[in-house]
Design an enzyme around this catalytic site. Structure first.
Site, short mmCIF file in Angstrom:
data_model
loop_
_atom_site.label_atom_id
_atom_site.label_comp_id
_atom_site.label_asym_id
_atom_site.label_seq_id
_atom_site.Cartn_x
_atom_site.Cartn_y
_atom_site.Cartn_z
CD GLU A 45 -42.21 -43.99 17.55
OE1 GLU A 45 -41.88 -44.53 16.49
OE2 GLU A 45 -41.60 -43.02 18.03
CE1 TYR A 128 -37.98 -46.99 16.12
CE2 TYR A 128 -40.30 -47.23 15.54
CZ TYR A 128 -39.23 -46.43 15.87
OH TYR A 128 -39.39 -45.09 15.99
CG ASP A 146 -35.08 -45.86 13.00
OD1 ASP A 146 -33.89 -45.77 13.33
OD2 ASP A 146 -35.70 -44.94 12.44
CB CYS A 201 -27.09 -39.87 8.00
SG CYS A 201 -25.96 -41.20 7.52
CB CYS A 208 -21.46 -35.66 4.05
SG CYS A 208 -22.09 -37.32 3.65
CB CYS A 211 -22.97 -34.95 8.83
SG CYS A 211 -23.09 -36.32 10.01
CB CYS A 217 -18.40 -40.32 8.82
SG CYS A 217 -19.44 -41.47 7.89
#
Length: 308
Positions: A45, A128, A146, A201, A208, A211, A217
DNA sequence: AAAGCGTGGAA
DNA sequence: TTTCCAAGCTT
């Protein structure tokens, strides 16, 4: 034609779509292999803060091999840690990760904490990272927000091309409202939304067509309008302190010995392709700043090295 | 709270 | 070539 606002999509639909997609499409990342402990997750991370996955992967593998526990890293010299950080960028993260390891050993019995509050107390761990480690390493229900999550929610829920420049309270509320109540599911959701933002995304060139949320959306429904916010301030680079600091540290990374100031400054300016006559003073100032930050150590005779 | 802090790949 | 941006944090 549609003056009537589309009804908000039930979160249950978001969950089902995104989780199903994730189960089928998730990338195989080494820190997600099911064997990685909390230390490995924390390291990943921190490395991933502002640095793309592809660049992190090889460095993370080498890092975990060399320092498999917080205690191992805590016992290492800062300079070695900065050297191993390589070119991930923002080398202060390496320093802070080592300091975090020291704190884990000193204050937490060598185990990475499992609460957001305790994690937040570690150097280099912000909102985060604390939420991510609590969730991904310890299975806790947290709200992970995030840049990926922000973009997905901005588009799918708010119908905007991209999220606001800085995290807003409204965004946090939206994010919190979408996290499943069940801890185990919340963890999957958090990682799945991030993945969706990273893989489909995307900020530029969103895919898209692939997606799982296309038909629900808000941004797509609105015709995928361009961003209407103020233009982003691109970071200047050539001739900045940031460039010079990077060049200075890189010179020291490449040698295990100390380097005379003249040599260090000359090589840094050369690699940065900057005119020494114009940037000498700035470079001296940058060097002083690096010493101040603990990234560079002055030694006898006007020489410098990575900190021992 | 806005600005500083690295780096390299893609568009 | 330039611009944008990538699992942010700190002061």
């Amino acid at each position: 034609m549609s003056g009537v606002p589309r009804a908000a999509v039930p979160v249950a639909v978001l969950h089902e779509r995104v989780l199903t997609w994730f189960d089928a499409q998730k990338r195989a990342l080494p820190w997600r292999d099911g064997r990685t402990d909390a230390w490995g997750v924390l390291v990943s991370e921190v490395m991933l803060q502002q640095t793309p996955v592809v660049r992190v992967e090889p460095v993370w593998r080498a890092w975990m091999e060399r320092w498999p526990t917080p205690a191992a890293l805590a016992a290492e010299a800062p300079g070695e840690v900065v050297r191993a950080w390589g070119r991930l960028g923002y080398p202060r993260r390496a320093l802070r990760l080592r300091e975090a390891a020291v704190a884990v050993v000193r204050d937490h019995g060598g185990r990475v904490p499992d609460t957001e509050d305790a994690l937040r107390g570690l150097p280099g761990v912000g909102a985060y990272t604390a939420a991510a480690v609590a969730a991904f390493a310890h299975g806790r229900r947290t709200v992970v927000v995030d840049t990926n999550v922000r973009r997905v929610l901005a588009r799918a829920v708010q119908g905007r091309a991209q999220a606001a420049p800085a995290l807003t309270a409204a965004e946090t509320r939206v994010a919190a409202a979408t996290v499943p109540a069940d801890a185990a599911t919340s963890v999957r959701w958090n990682v799945a939304v991030m993945e969706l933002g990273a893989v489909l995304c995307r900020a530029r060139g969103p895919r898209c067509a692939q997606c799982p949320l296309v038909d629900v959306c808000a941004w797509v429904a609105a015709g995928s309008p361009a961003d209407d916010g103020p233009p982003r301030r691109g970071q200047a680079w050539h001739g900045t302190d940031r460039q010079i600091r990077g060049a200075l540290v890189q010179v020291l990374r490449e040698t295990s010995r100390s380097v005379p100031r003249e040599h260090l400054v000359g090589r840094a300016l050369e690699s940065a392709r900057l005119d020494p006559a114009r940037h000498r003073e700035q470079t001296d100032r940058c060097l002083a700043g690096l010493v101040e930050d603990g990234l560079v150590e002055p030694v006898r005779g006007g020489r410098f090295r990575l900190p021992a």
